[in-house]
Design a protein around this motif. Structure first.
Motif, PDB file in Angstrom:
ATOM      1  N   THR A 254      63.703  58.753  21.006  1.00  0.00           N
ATOM      2  CA  THR A 254      64.561  59.071  22.140  1.00  0.00           C
ATOM      3  C   THR A 254      63.741  59.134  23.429  1.00  0.00           C
ATOM      4  OG1 THR A 254      66.170  60.282  20.806  1.00  0.00           O
ATOM      5  CG2 THR A 254      66.081  60.818  23.141  1.00  0.00           C
ATOM      6  N   LEU A 255      64.188  58.390  24.418  1.00  0.00           N
ATOM      7  CA  LEU A 255      63.617  58.464  25.758  1.00  0.00           C
ATOM      8  C   LEU A 255      64.395  59.508  26.545  1.00  0.00           C
ATOM      9  CD1 LEU A 255      63.173  54.647  26.453  1.00  0.00           C
ATOM     10  CD2 LEU A 255      61.331  56.323  26.262  1.00  0.00           C
ATOM     11  N   GLU A 256      63.669  60.362  27.275  1.00  0.00           N
ATOM     12  CA  GLU A 256      64.291  61.469  27.993  1.00  0.00           C
ATOM     13  C   GLU A 256      63.972  61.381  29.481  1.00  0.00           C
ATOM     14  OE1 GLU A 256      64.209  65.079  24.858  1.00  0.00           O
ATOM     15  OE2 GLU A 256      62.225  64.282  25.376  1.00  0.00           O
ATOM     16  N   PRO A 257      64.771  62.060  30.307  1.00  0.00           N
ATOM     17  CA  PRO A 257      64.491  62.049  31.745  1.00  0.00           C
ATOM     18  C   PRO A 257      63.055  62.457  32.043  1.00  0.00           C
ATOM     19  CG  PRO A 257      66.636  63.019  31.342  1.00  0.00           C
ATOM     20  CD  PRO A 257      66.000  62.816  29.991  1.00  0.00           C
ATOM     21  N   GLY A 258      62.393  61.660  32.879  1.00  0.00           N
ATOM     22  CA  GLY A 258      60.999  61.904  33.227  1.00  0.00           C
ATOM     23  C   GLY A 258      60.001  61.171  32.367  1.00  0.00           C
ATOM     24  N   ASP A 259      60.446  60.567  31.267  1.00  0.00           N
ATOM     25  CA  ASP A 259      59.531  59.763  30.455  1.00  0.00           C
ATOM     26  C   ASP A 259      59.078  58.544  31.246  1.00  0.00           C
ATOM     27  OD1 ASP A 259      59.689  61.496  28.344  1.00  0.00           O
ATOM     28  OD2 ASP A 259      60.916  60.192  27.066  1.00  0.00           O
ATOM     29  N   ILE A 260      57.862  58.092  30.952  1.00  0.00           N
ATOM     30  CA  ILE A 260      57.240  56.992  31.701  1.00  0.00           C
ATOM     31  C   ILE A 260      56.874  55.866  30.748  1.00  0.00           C
ATOM     32  CG2 ILE A 260      55.308  56.328  33.205  1.00  0.00           C
ATOM     33  CD1 ILE A 260      55.043  59.425  33.779  1.00  0.00           C
ATOM     34  N   ILE A 261      57.241  54.650  31.121  1.00  0.00           N
ATOM     35  CA  ILE A 261      56.821  53.452  30.397  1.00  0.00           C
ATOM     36  C   ILE A 261      55.920  52.647  31.320  1.00  0.00           C
ATOM     37  CG2 ILE A 261      57.532  51.353  29.188  1.00  0.00           C
ATOM     38  CD1 ILE A 261      60.293  52.647  28.798  1.00  0.00           C
ATOM     39  N   ALA A 262      54.658  52.454  30.926  1.00  0.00           N
ATOM     40  CA  ALA A 262      53.745  51.564  31.643  1.00  0.00           C
ATOM     41  C   ALA A 262      53.893  50.187  31.006  1.00  0.00           C
ATOM     42  CB  ALA A 262      52.312  52.074  31.544  1.00  0.00           C
ATOM     43  N   THR A 263      54.382  49.225  31.772  1.00  0.00           N
ATOM     44  CA  THR A 263      54.969  48.014  31.194  1.00  0.00           C
ATOM     45  C   THR A 263      53.988  46.890  30.878  1.00  0.00           C
ATOM     46  OG1 THR A 263      55.476  47.231  33.435  1.00  0.00           O
ATOM     47  CG2 THR A 263      57.194  48.460  32.286  1.00  0.00           C
ATOM     48  N   GLY A 264      52.685  47.154  30.946  1.00  0.00           N
ATOM     49  CA  GLY A 264      51.711  46.121  30.597  1.00  0.00           C
ATOM     50  C   GLY A 264      51.061  45.511  31.822  1.00  0.00           C
ATOM     51  N   THR A 265      49.981  44.786  31.566  1.00  0.00           N
ATOM     52  CA  THR A 265      49.176  44.241  32.661  1.00  0.00           C
ATOM     53  C   THR A 265      49.042  42.731  32.561  1.00  0.00           C
ATOM     54  OG1 THR A 265      47.159  44.739  33.946  1.00  0.00           O
ATOM     55  CG2 THR A 265      46.852  44.282  31.607  1.00  0.00           C
ATOM     56  N   PRO A 266      48.891  42.061  33.704  1.00  0.00           N
ATOM     57  CA  PRO A 266      48.634  40.621  33.683  1.00  0.00           C
ATOM     58  C   PRO A 266      47.156  40.321  33.438  1.00  0.00           C
ATOM     59  CG  PRO A 266      48.800  41.364  35.937  1.00  0.00           C
ATOM     60  CD  PRO A 266      49.078  42.576  35.071  1.00  0.00           C
ATOM     61  N   GLU A 267      46.826  39.051  33.504  1.00  0.00           N
ATOM     62  CA  GLU A 267      45.441  38.627  33.298  1.00  0.00           C
ATOM     63  C   GLU A 267      44.547  39.126  34.434  1.00  0.00           C
ATOM     64  OE1 GLU A 267      47.284  35.399  35.852  1.00  0.00           O
ATOM     65  OE2 GLU A 267      47.925  36.777  34.275  1.00  0.00           O
ATOM     66  N   GLY A 268      43.234  39.136  34.169  1.00  0.00           N
ATOM     67  CA  GLY A 268      42.277  39.522  35.181  1.00  0.00           C
ATOM     68  C   GLY A 268      41.552  40.815  34.887  1.00  0.00           C
ATOM     69  N   VAL A 269      41.660  41.295  33.653  1.00  0.00           N
ATOM     70  CA  VAL A 269      40.939  42.520  33.303  1.00  0.00           C
ATOM     71  C   VAL A 269      39.455  42.204  33.137  1.00  0.00           C
ATOM     72  CG1 VAL A 269      42.981  43.463  32.193  1.00  0.00           C
ATOM     73  CG2 VAL A 269      41.296  42.262  30.799  1.00  0.00           C
ATOM     74  N   GLY A 270      38.636  43.258  33.200  1.00  0.00           N
ATOM     75  CA  GLY A 270      37.192  43.058  33.136  1.00  0.00           C
ATOM     76  C   GLY A 270      36.718  42.422  31.851  1.00  0.00           C
ATOM     77  N   ALA A 271      37.370  42.790  30.747  1.00  0.00           N
ATOM     78  CA  ALA A 271      36.971  42.237  29.450  1.00  0.00           C
ATOM     79  C   ALA A 271      37.175  40.735  29.378  1.00  0.00           C
ATOM     80  CB  ALA A 271      37.740  42.918  28.320  1.00  0.00           C
ATOM     81  N   GLY A 272      38.096  40.218  30.213  1.00  0.00           N
ATOM     82  CA  GLY A 272      38.388  38.791  30.183  1.00  0.00           C
ATOM     83  C   GLY A 272      37.519  37.953  31.102  1.00  0.00           C
ATOM     84  N   MET A 273      36.658  38.613  31.896  1.00  0.00           N
ATOM     85  CA  MET A 273      35.793  37.885  32.825  1.00  0.00           C
ATOM     86  C   MET A 273      34.628  37.225  32.087  1.00  0.00           C
ATOM     87  SD  MET A 273      37.011  38.516  35.950  1.00  0.00           S
ATOM     88  CE  MET A 273      38.197  39.648  36.684  1.00  0.00           C
TER      89      MET A 273
END
Length: 302
Positions: A254-273
């Motif tokens: 169950t998702l409740e008021p105030g819950d947060i979803i961080a929806t993911g990141t695009p390319e360009g992270v340090g590990a991918g350099m």
């Protein structure tokens, strides 16, 4: 509407709304109208169905003539994370941009195929920091501290087994989050320790209410390290969009008021350099999502 949590002088954290370069204190504005409005973000979100329209009416009625003590210039306050202490872990989404799936497969040994379901992990409330606060680099814990800019979705209505077609009715608003990750702390495929350490969820500068964002799936998001662009993409490249994420998570949790979803990141992270890049004490990370805002954080040794 752009809602913030702020401090002014030696006072505690309070709820404000940004209006023409001013931070209008929500509780004090309500009191001037004889109304008992809350002074914290979570209480406001809990009752947003009635409070949001009431706040809009209150601001329109004031017509720029705000009561004494109800507003201060934005430059005179210190912004905190919009929700300084979430009630639950943040729902993180891994591998949700096509190009990031490809770079992760090369550098982090993840699957090269696009995920068939959202990859969900979490970040505890203690990982949250507000705008300008320091990201901690603990050399005893990591030598591979990485960055990920993300669109954060804040839930406004309880969601249990919600169909994707109705999911957007449960969104309160949007913000910016940086998913800081210690890449050398992944444990047998479990990511929470890698992503959940203290200060690993920079969050802010505000929550923009859903009515202000015409399409959350067409927003530029970007990140720089020491002024050099590392990530620059658009939320339209998500594999699973916001309704799909809400439908998937709410199918079992169950998702409740105030819950947060961080929806993911695009390319360009340090590990991918090539060669790989990491964050070190003295670095400065800045990240933004168009239509929402920018957060900027130094990296410090502890």
């Amino acid at each position: 509407m752009r809602l913030v949590t702020y401090t002014f002088g030696s006072g505690g954290a309070r709820l404000g709304v940004l209006v023409n370069g001013l931070v209008v204190d929500v509780e004090r504005l309500g009191a001037s109208c004889g109304l008992a409005w809350p002074n914290d973000m979570l209480s406001f979100i809990d009752n947003n169905a009635t409070l949001l329209p009431a706040l809009k009416d209150g601001l329109e009625s004031a017509n720029g003539r705000l009561p004494a003590g109800a507003a201060v210039p934005l430059e005179d306050v210190r912004l905190q994370a919009p929700i300084p202490r979430p009630r639950k872990n943040i729902f993180g989404i891994g591998l949700n941009y096509r190009a990031h799936v490809a770079e992760s497969a090369k550098s982090l040994d993840t699957d090269k195929d696009l995920p068939k379901q959202p990859v969900v992990f979490s970040k505890p409330p203690t990982s949250v920091i507000g705008p300008g606060a320091a990201i901690q680099h603990n050399a005893k814990m990591t030598q591979q501290l990485d960055w990920e800019v993300e669109l954060a979705v804040i839930i406004g209505r309880t969601a249990t087994r919600i169909a994707a077609e109705k999911a957007m009715d449960h969104v309160f608003g949007y913000s910016v989050m940086i998913d800081i990750s210690a890449r050398d702390n992944r444990r047998a495929g479990q990511w929470i320790f890698s992503k959940g350490m203290d200060t690993y969820a920079p969050f802010g500068p505000c929550i923009v209410t859903a009515d202000e964002i015409a399409d959350p799936h067409d927003l530029r998001l970007w990140l720089t390290k020491n002024g050099v662009t590392k990530q620059d993409s658009n939320t339209k490249y998500m594999i699973f969009d916001v309704p799909a994420l809400i439908a998937d998570i709410s199918s079992g949790m169950t998702l409740e008021p105030g819950d947060i979803i961080a929806t993911g990141t695009p390319e360009g992270v340090g590990a991918g350099m090539t060669p790989q890049e990491w964050l070190w004490p003295g670095d400065v990370v800045e990240a933004g999502v168009d239509g929402i805002g920018v957060i900027r954080h130094p990296v410090v040794a502890i």
